[in-house]
Design an enzyme around this catalytic site. Sequence first.
Site, short mmCIF file in Angstrom:
data_model
loop_
_atom_site.label_atom_id
_atom_site.label_comp_id
_atom_site.label_asym_id
_atom_site.label_seq_id
_atom_site.Cartn_x
_atom_site.Cartn_y
_atom_site.Cartn_z
N ASP A 9 0.84 -1.20 0.00
CA ASP A 9 0.00 0.00 0.00
C ASP A 9 0.88 1.26 0.00
O ASP A 9 0.86 2.05 0.93
CB ASP A 9 -0.92 0.01 1.23
CG ASP A 9 -0.14 -0.06 2.56
OD1 ASP A 9 -0.71 0.38 3.58
OD2 ASP A 9 1.02 -0.53 2.57
N ASP A 14 6.81 1.10 1.71
CA ASP A 14 6.56 0.10 0.67
C ASP A 14 7.42 0.40 -0.56
O ASP A 14 8.02 -0.49 -1.16
CB ASP A 14 5.09 0.12 0.23
CG ASP A 14 4.12 -0.11 1.37
OD1 ASP A 14 3.87 0.85 2.13
OD2 ASP A 14 3.62 -1.24 1.50
N ASN A 38 -2.37 2.68 3.39
CA ASN A 38 -1.77 4.00 3.64
C ASN A 38 -2.52 5.10 2.91
O ASN A 38 -2.40 6.27 3.23
CB ASN A 38 -0.31 4.01 3.17
CG ASN A 38 0.60 3.27 4.12
OD1 ASN A 38 0.43 3.33 5.33
ND2 ASN A 38 1.55 2.54 3.58
N THR A 123 3.37 -6.09 2.18
CA THR A 123 3.81 -5.06 3.13
C THR A 123 2.67 -4.08 3.45
O THR A 123 2.92 -2.94 3.84
CB THR A 123 5.02 -4.28 2.57
OG1 THR A 123 4.65 -3.72 1.29
CG2 THR A 123 6.21 -5.19 2.40
N PHE A 164 -0.86 -1.58 12.24
CA PHE A 164 -1.78 -1.07 11.22
C PHE A 164 -2.18 -2.13 10.18
O PHE A 164 -3.36 -2.32 9.89
CB PHE A 164 -1.16 0.14 10.53
CG PHE A 164 -2.01 0.73 9.45
CD1 PHE A 164 -1.71 0.50 8.11
CD2 PHE A 164 -3.13 1.49 9.75
CE1 PHE A 164 -2.49 1.03 7.09
CE2 PHE A 164 -3.92 2.04 8.74
CZ PHE A 164 -3.61 1.80 7.41
N ASN A 165 -1.20 -2.78 9.56
CA ASN A 165 -1.51 -3.70 8.46
C ASN A 165 -2.46 -4.81 8.91
O ASN A 165 -3.35 -5.21 8.16
CB ASN A 165 -0.23 -4.33 7.90
CG ASN A 165 0.60 -3.33 7.11
OD1 ASN A 165 0.10 -2.29 6.68
ND2 ASN A 165 1.87 -3.63 6.94
N HIS A 237 9.72 0.29 8.01
CA HIS A 237 9.19 -1.04 8.31
C HIS A 237 9.31 -2.05 7.15
O HIS A 237 9.83 -3.14 7.31
CB HIS A 237 7.68 -0.92 8.65
CG HIS A 237 7.35 0.04 9.75
ND1 HIS A 237 7.51 -0.25 11.09
CD2 HIS A 237 6.86 1.30 9.69
CE1 HIS A 237 7.11 0.79 11.82
NE2 HIS A 237 6.72 1.75 11.00
N ASP A 238 8.79 -1.69 5.99
CA ASP A 238 8.51 -2.69 4.96
C ASP A 238 9.71 -3.39 4.35
O ASP A 238 9.64 -4.60 4.07
CB ASP A 238 7.65 -2.05 3.85
CG ASP A 238 6.26 -1.71 4.36
OD1 ASP A 238 5.63 -0.80 3.80
OD2 ASP A 238 5.80 -2.35 5.33
O1 RIB Z 1 2.55 -0.33 10.66
C1 RIB Z 1 3.48 -0.12 9.61
C2 RIB Z 1 2.89 -0.54 8.31
O2 RIB Z 1 1.74 0.25 8.01
C3 RIB Z 1 3.85 -0.32 7.11
O3 RIB Z 1 3.61 -1.33 6.16
C4 RIB Z 1 3.40 1.00 6.56
O4 RIB Z 1 3.66 1.12 5.15
C5 RIB Z 1 1.92 0.95 6.79
O5 RIB Z 1 1.34 0.19 5.74
CA CA Z 2 3.00 -0.74 3.87
#
Ligand code: RIB
Ligand code: CA
Length: 310
Positions: A9, A14, A38, A123, A164-165, A237-238
């Site tokens: 996203d 990403d 996102n 991701t 979140f994901n 993160h990704d």
């Molecule tokens: O919580 C972090 C994740 O949420 C990452 O993948 C960021 O791109 C958002 O999608």
């Molecule tokens: Ca992401």
Amino acid sequence: MIPVILDGDPGHDDAIAWLLAFASPELDVRGIVSVAGNASLENTTHNMRRIVTLLGVGGVPLAQGAARPLVAQAIVAHSVHGTSGLDGPALPEAAVDLDARPGAELMAHLLRESAEPVWLVPTGPLTNVATLLLAHPELKARIAGISLMGGGIHSGNWTPAAEFNILVDPEAAQVVFTSGLPILMAGLDVTEKAYVLPADFERVRAVGTPLAGIVADWLEFFFAYHRDLGYAGAPVHDPVAVVALTHPEILEVQPLYVQVETTGEYSRGATVGDVFGASGELPNARVALGIDRQAYVDLLVDAVAHYGRG
Ligand code: RIB
Ligand code: CA
């Protein structure tokens, strides 16, 4: 080479994960699918096309994935990545078209066409992967595993319990974690340690190419949200989900039995890891808990330089 299908996203991190994947000689990127998270699906799909155009990797099939979670109400995180989902530096207009198939169907096609099993590297929210598994259970044998960014054994970020994901589509995450497929989980336990410092942004910028300037600007934009929260650097993160396949030696990984909470009043979207073996269940995931941060940053800088070598 490890065949992979990317799914995300975009989203600044990403975008950097995809930049790393295409620059990694260990990986053979077979396709990319977008998902809402996102930003809206329209925006993440447009960003996917712009990122592929920017990287000059237009030979890879792209498809638009799910606009909304399996059953949950949609959550869109404009606050972190801006309204477009990839705010900050100007990007080239998208010059690559979409495959006509829905994202999960492109994934299915790529799995059928592959001579060897393929890793899925989501991701973002796991809606597309879950849709694929539900619609085509016969293709599970063609999936080598799922290397995902998502979850957090010890904490959440969008709620105290949920990352979140996973929170965006807990039902999809439950389909993934109960699939029986090999899972590499890059959750907040490791990705919050995978931070990139402002001094590292300048290492990226010093590569000296137009792409390097864009990536440094992405990092600065992404950091702005986190700096206000007191972070010393941007938790990128990704790309850790990519590194879990290309450089597992820089990660500390622990097999764990992980369950996804879908009904908790305070804990919906939590990835509950059985750290002490209380359930008696066998592990269903290899969970990254630590990272050699410097090695990670070096990989990101080298990946940016890869494109400059033409
Ligand atoms: O919580 C972090 C994740 O949420 C990452 O993948 C960021 O791109 C958002 O999608
Ligand atoms: Ca992401």
